[in-house]
Design a protein around this motif. Structure first.
Motif, mmCIF file in Angstrom:
data_model
loop_
_atom_site.group_PDB
_atom_site.id
_atom_site.type_symbol
_atom_site.label_atom_id
_atom_site.label_comp_id
_atom_site.label_asym_id
_atom_site.label_seq_id
_atom_site.Cartn_x
_atom_site.Cartn_y
_atom_site.Cartn_z
ATOM 1 N N UNK A 36 25.152 45.756 27.549
ATOM 2 C CA UNK A 36 26.395 45.172 27.037
ATOM 3 C C UNK A 36 27.577 45.501 27.945
ATOM 4 N N UNK A 37 27.632 46.722 28.458
ATOM 5 C CA UNK A 37 28.707 47.073 29.395
ATOM 6 C C UNK A 37 28.639 46.201 30.648
ATOM 7 N N UNK A 38 27.419 45.955 31.144
ATOM 8 C CA UNK A 38 27.247 45.100 32.322
ATOM 9 C C UNK A 38 27.765 43.691 32.037
ATOM 10 N N UNK A 39 27.411 43.133 30.878
ATOM 11 C CA UNK A 39 27.845 41.780 30.550
ATOM 12 C C UNK A 39 29.364 41.711 30.403
ATOM 13 N N UNK A 40 29.953 42.746 29.791
ATOM 14 C CA UNK A 40 31.413 42.747 29.624
ATOM 15 C C UNK A 40 32.104 42.919 30.966
ATOM 16 N N UNK A 41 31.565 43.787 31.836
ATOM 17 C CA UNK A 41 32.192 44.023 33.139
ATOM 18 C C UNK A 41 32.159 42.777 34.009
ATOM 19 N N UNK A 42 31.168 41.911 33.795
ATOM 20 C CA UNK A 42 31.105 40.668 34.563
ATOM 21 C C UNK A 42 32.173 39.684 34.119
ATOM 22 N N UNK A 43 32.696 39.865 32.890
ATOM 23 C CA UNK A 43 33.685 38.929 32.353
ATOM 24 C C UNK A 43 35.109 39.466 32.431
ATOM 25 N N UNK A 44 35.262 40.790 32.392
ATOM 26 C CA UNK A 44 36.610 41.385 32.380
ATOM 27 C C UNK A 44 36.502 42.853 32.771
ATOM 28 N N UNK A 45 37.618 43.499 33.145
ATOM 29 C CA UNK A 45 37.566 44.939 33.435
ATOM 30 C C UNK A 45 37.252 45.737 32.166
ATOM 31 N N UNK A 46 36.450 46.759 32.310
ATOM 32 C CA UNK A 46 36.147 47.637 31.186
ATOM 33 C C UNK A 46 37.343 48.522 30.879
ATOM 34 N N UNK A 47 37.425 48.984 29.625
ATOM 35 C CA UNK A 47 38.502 49.891 29.235
ATOM 36 C C UNK A 47 38.438 51.147 30.089
ATOM 37 N N UNK A 48 39.597 51.663 30.456
ATOM 38 C CA UNK A 48 39.664 52.793 31.379
ATOM 39 C C UNK A 48 38.989 54.031 30.811
ATOM 40 N N UNK A 49 39.080 54.226 29.475
ATOM 41 C CA UNK A 49 38.446 55.419 28.919
ATOM 42 C C UNK A 49 36.927 55.328 29.012
ATOM 43 N N UNK A 50 36.376 54.121 28.932
ATOM 44 C CA UNK A 50 34.935 53.951 29.099
ATOM 45 C C UNK A 50 34.532 54.256 30.538
ATOM 46 N N UNK A 51 35.319 53.768 31.511
ATOM 47 C CA UNK A 51 35.017 54.028 32.925
ATOM 48 C C UNK A 51 35.099 55.520 33.209
ATOM 49 N N UNK A 52 36.122 56.176 32.651
ATOM 50 C CA UNK A 52 36.268 57.625 32.857
ATOM 51 C C UNK A 52 35.068 58.374 32.301
ATOM 52 N N UNK A 53 34.595 57.969 31.121
ATOM 53 C CA UNK A 53 33.429 58.620 30.527
ATOM 54 C C UNK A 53 32.202 58.472 31.429
ATOM 55 N N UNK A 54 32.011 57.290 31.992
ATOM 56 C CA UNK A 54 30.852 57.066 32.867
ATOM 57 C C UNK A 54 30.974 57.867 34.159
ATOM 58 N N UNK A 55 32.184 57.957 34.703
ATOM 59 C CA UNK A 55 32.385 58.759 35.918
ATOM 60 C C UNK A 55 32.103 60.234 35.650
ATOM 61 N N UNK A 56 32.530 60.710 34.491
ATOM 62 C CA UNK A 56 32.264 62.112 34.143
ATOM 63 C C UNK A 56 30.760 62.356 33.981
ATOM 64 N N UNK A 57 30.068 61.386 33.396
ATOM 65 C CA UNK A 57 28.614 61.529 33.269
ATOM 66 C C UNK A 57 27.953 61.609 34.634
ATOM 67 N N UNK A 58 28.347 60.722 35.552
ATOM 68 C CA UNK A 58 27.732 60.704 36.879
ATOM 69 C C UNK A 58 27.958 62.018 37.623
ATOM 70 N N UNK A 59 29.035 62.709 37.296
ATOM 71 C CA UNK A 59 29.335 63.984 37.954
ATOM 72 C C UNK A 59 28.727 65.174 37.230
ATOM 73 N N UNK A 60 27.995 64.930 36.155
ATOM 74 C CA UNK A 60 27.447 66.021 35.345
ATOM 75 C C UNK A 60 26.351 66.769 36.097
#
Length: 708
Positions: free
Chosen positions: A172-196
């Motif tokens: 669902x995030x992929x489909x939404x990102x293809x249509x519009x920018x994702x909310x910044x708090x969602x992007x921040x959460x994913x960046x924090x996960x990748x750095x875990x």
């Protein structure tokens, strides 16, 4: 070695084992697996977590297996007991999927037919079942609608213990990102996960960012330094794809040189096709320097797959890299590849000249193996220097290899010696066989009289009959025709191919047929077509006078199909013998088609085609030119000496082409080819059934349509 394939991960071959006896092909092991799942949910107990489950199609069960880390990847082995079994032979489950409730869902076709049948009535498409496999003690139904979740909530679902939620949230995030920018708090959460530092969380964050096109060079660089090799390997994979951010060349080269993980090195080897040539060379040179990878199941092959496309652009660099690598497969494979064309052979000879006698001898053996089906070639300019490096104190194996190479490169003294060995009836049979193979491969014209003298030798007759097609001496035709009645069926087929390859030989055959001393029924349309293609007016006139024209129309083919279909459907099949049909098959079909395990044939193997039904056979026999695959188109090769060969092209190189005829695989030097023509006809002769009696036709069709 020298076979470019990668093994499967299963330790016990193609799925053997299971609940059956380990190491066997017992039905409960089976060979057909489908619907693989690695369980990552909350419903099943801990002993099943992260284990592999797959439907065993023929065993009617769900196998339970383990993936155990071994070198660069995993070995798959049986877990000791399987998950489920049903004795119902109609159970044919084809998929396993995790659900939002942590249970596993299975789709069962529930069919009496399992696979590989185009006969519609054998399938039952009226049934189908879906099963839920749950652990009753902890099962709780789930009512989920992720479409209503916010971007931030979907990002947080990467922490969910059930894989279903994580994967659907990423989608669902992929489909939404293809249509519009994702909310910044969602992007921040994913960046924090990748750095875990937590490996599963880092991977989930990395995958989510990648799927939503949010990966950045900084994120890739950071994950390429992660403490866990699985994360670093994924950073390499995602950072070397054709689109999106990429890891810089320096990072890839550094990882190839110093990363301690074979998994990371495998990711780098897999990325080689996507790298520019300078970077690929540098990465390969670092990967090839790891002695610990020489016995890895996958890395030597994957490094070779990266090196092979680059080697022709810089043979000296490739040989230097492979020679200094502790992975011996690289040099072995490179030797085989270099022997395939003239620039490679020149580089190979130069490299061999620089080696000590032991290593040079090994290269000679590999090169001889690579050229074992090659025609005569021009020697590399430095071939003498390569022979000097090999030396004179040779083992029998190296001596045979150097002789083979020297003969391939035109050394007349080797050919003379081999002719003497072949003609010497007191010489050991293996040496004479080897001499025959070499002289035949190099098309030595001076050996033809020796070939003819071996017609009465049982050990050589089968091999020399096709070789006599290289002669246009009428005495050859007389020798073959006089021996024809005493030949085996296989040798008769070879003799006919030889007799129809040259005008002088073919004219003798047609004259014998006209005189009644040769059975007309032994000739097929392929022989007729080949003789007509020889272009001799005298031969064509004699052939048409003796045989007549043979060219049924499409309408006549349709009529033949209807007539033979009616004949077969109305016959009391219990009164006809399929074994007799096998005899008819051997007489009229076996020269082109195998039926089961056999030597390669010019036409398709008919084993298993009984399932296609009688209409399939009638359509292909009565109208063989209706549909012809490219692999079975008839090619006519005319040599400079006027001889003709008909067959299918098996492979082709700048130096030669390999032609599969009725009786042999023929290597024809490119320099000897005058012309070639691909005809829009099948090898299958038209009118085959018209030449048979009704009983022979019914018994042949009964044999072809009967299960083995």
């Amino acid at each position: 070695r020298l076979r470019n394939y990668l093994p499967a991960s299963a330790l016990y071959d193609s799925g053997e084992g299971g609940a059956g006896k380990p190491g066997t092909t017992a039905i409960f092991g089976g060979h057909s697996h489908i619907g693989t799942l690695i369980y990552q949910g909350t419903n099943w107990p801990a002993p099943y977590q992260n284990h592999l489950f797959t439907h065993n199609l023929h065993g009617h069960q769900i196998n339970h297996q383990l993936n155990v880390r071994s070198g660069s990847l995993y070995e798959t082995m049986h877990a000791g007991s399987d998950l489920a079994f049903t004795p119902d032979p109609r159970y044919m489950a084809v998929d396993l999927q995790s659900g939002p409730d942590g249970a596993v869902y299975s789709i069962d076709w529930f069919d009496q037919q399992h696979c590989h049948s185009p006969i519609e009535e054998k399938w039952d498409r009226s049934n189908g079942r879906v099963y839920r496999l749950s652990w009753a003690a902890t099962f709780k139904p789930a009512n989920v609608n992720l479409a209503t979740a916010s971007d931030s909530q979907l990002a947080d679902l990467q922490l969910h213990p059930d894989v279903w939620h994580r994967r659907h949230a990423r989608r669902l995030l992929m489909e939404r990102a293809a249509a519009r920018p994702l909310d910044i708090d969602a992007v921040t959460s994913l960046l924090n996960l990748a750095a875990s530092p937590n490996t599963p969380l880092a991977l989930r964050g990395l995958w989510s960012l990648h799927q939503s096109a949010l990966l950045t060079p900084d994120v890739l660089a950071a994950t390429a330094r992660h403490h866990h090799d699985a994360v670093r390997a994924w950073a390499v994979q995602l950072g070397s794809e054709a689109s999106g951010p990429r890891l810089p060349a320096e990072s890839l080269i550094s990882l190839a040189a110093s990363d301690p993980s074979a998994m990371v090195r495998l990711a780098l080897a897999s990325a080689l096709p996507n790298l520019d040539a300078p970077t690929a060379w540098d990465v390969i040179s670092r990967l090839a320097a790891h002695p610990e990878d020489r016995s890895d199941r996958f890395l030597p092959g994957m490094i070779w797959f990266g090196l092979a496309p680059l080697a022709p652009s810089n043979w000296p660099r490739a040989f230097s890299l492979a020679a200094n690598s502790p992975i011996p497969d690289l040099l072995d494979n490179l030797t085989w590849l270099a022997a395939q064309d003239e620039p490679g052979r020149l580089a190979l000879a130069a490299f061999t000249a620089s080696l000590d006698p032991t290593r040079a001898g090994r290269i000679a053996r590999l090169a001889a193996f690579a050229l074992q089906q090659s025609p005569r070639l021009s020697p590399p300019a430095n071939f003498a220097a390569a022979l000097a490096a090999i030396g004179s104190n040779l083992s029998p194996e190296v001596a045979a290899a150097t002789d083979s190479l020297a003969a391939t490169f035109g050394d007349a003294s080797i050919l003379s010696r081999q002719r003497n060995i072949l003609a010497d009836t007191t010489a050991p049979l293996p040496l004479r066989k080897a001499a025959l193979a070499l002289l035949a491969r190099l098309n030595d014209p001076d050996a033809l009289p020796i070939f003819a003298s071996l017609l009465d030798s049982p050990a050589f007759r089968h091999d020399v009959i096709p070789l006599l097609a290289r002669s246009d001496n009428p005495d050859v035709a007389a020798a073959l025709l006089s021996r024809y009645p005493r030949l085996s069926p296989q040798d008769r087929s070879a003799a006919l191919t030889t007799l129809t390859s040259r005008p002088a030989l073919a004219l003798a055959l047609v004259n014998a047929m006209a005189a009644g001393t040769f059975p007309k029924s032994d000739l097929t349309a392929l022989h007729l077509r080949q003789m007509q293609q020889l272009g001799s007016p005298q031969l064509t006139a004699a052939l048409e006078k003796s045989w007549g024209r043979f060219n049924p129309t499409s309408d006549s083919a349709k009529a033949s199909i209807a007539r033979f279909s009616k004949l077969f459907s109305e016959a009391p099949l219990w009164a006809y013998d399929a074994a007799k049909g096998r005899e008819v098959f051997n007489k009229v079909c076996a020269s082109c088609h195998a039926h089961g395990t056999s030597d390669p044939k010019i036409g398709p193997n008919l084993a298993g085609t009984h399932r296609n039904g009688v209409t399939y056979f009638l359509e292909n026999i009565a109208d063989p030119n209706a549909v012809i695959g490219n692999a079975f188109q008839l090619s006519i090769i005319t040599r400079l000496d006027g001889s003709v060969a008909a067959g299918i092209i098996e492979k082709e190189s700048p130096d030669s082409l390999s032609l599969r005829t009725l009786t042999e695989s023929l290597s024809i030097p490119a320099k000897d080819i005058k012309s070639r023509e691909t005809l829009p006809q099948s090898f299958m002769p038209q009118g085959l059934l018209d030449a048979l009696s009704e009983r022979e036709t019914i018994e042949l069709l009964k044999f072809l349509t009967s299960p083995p």
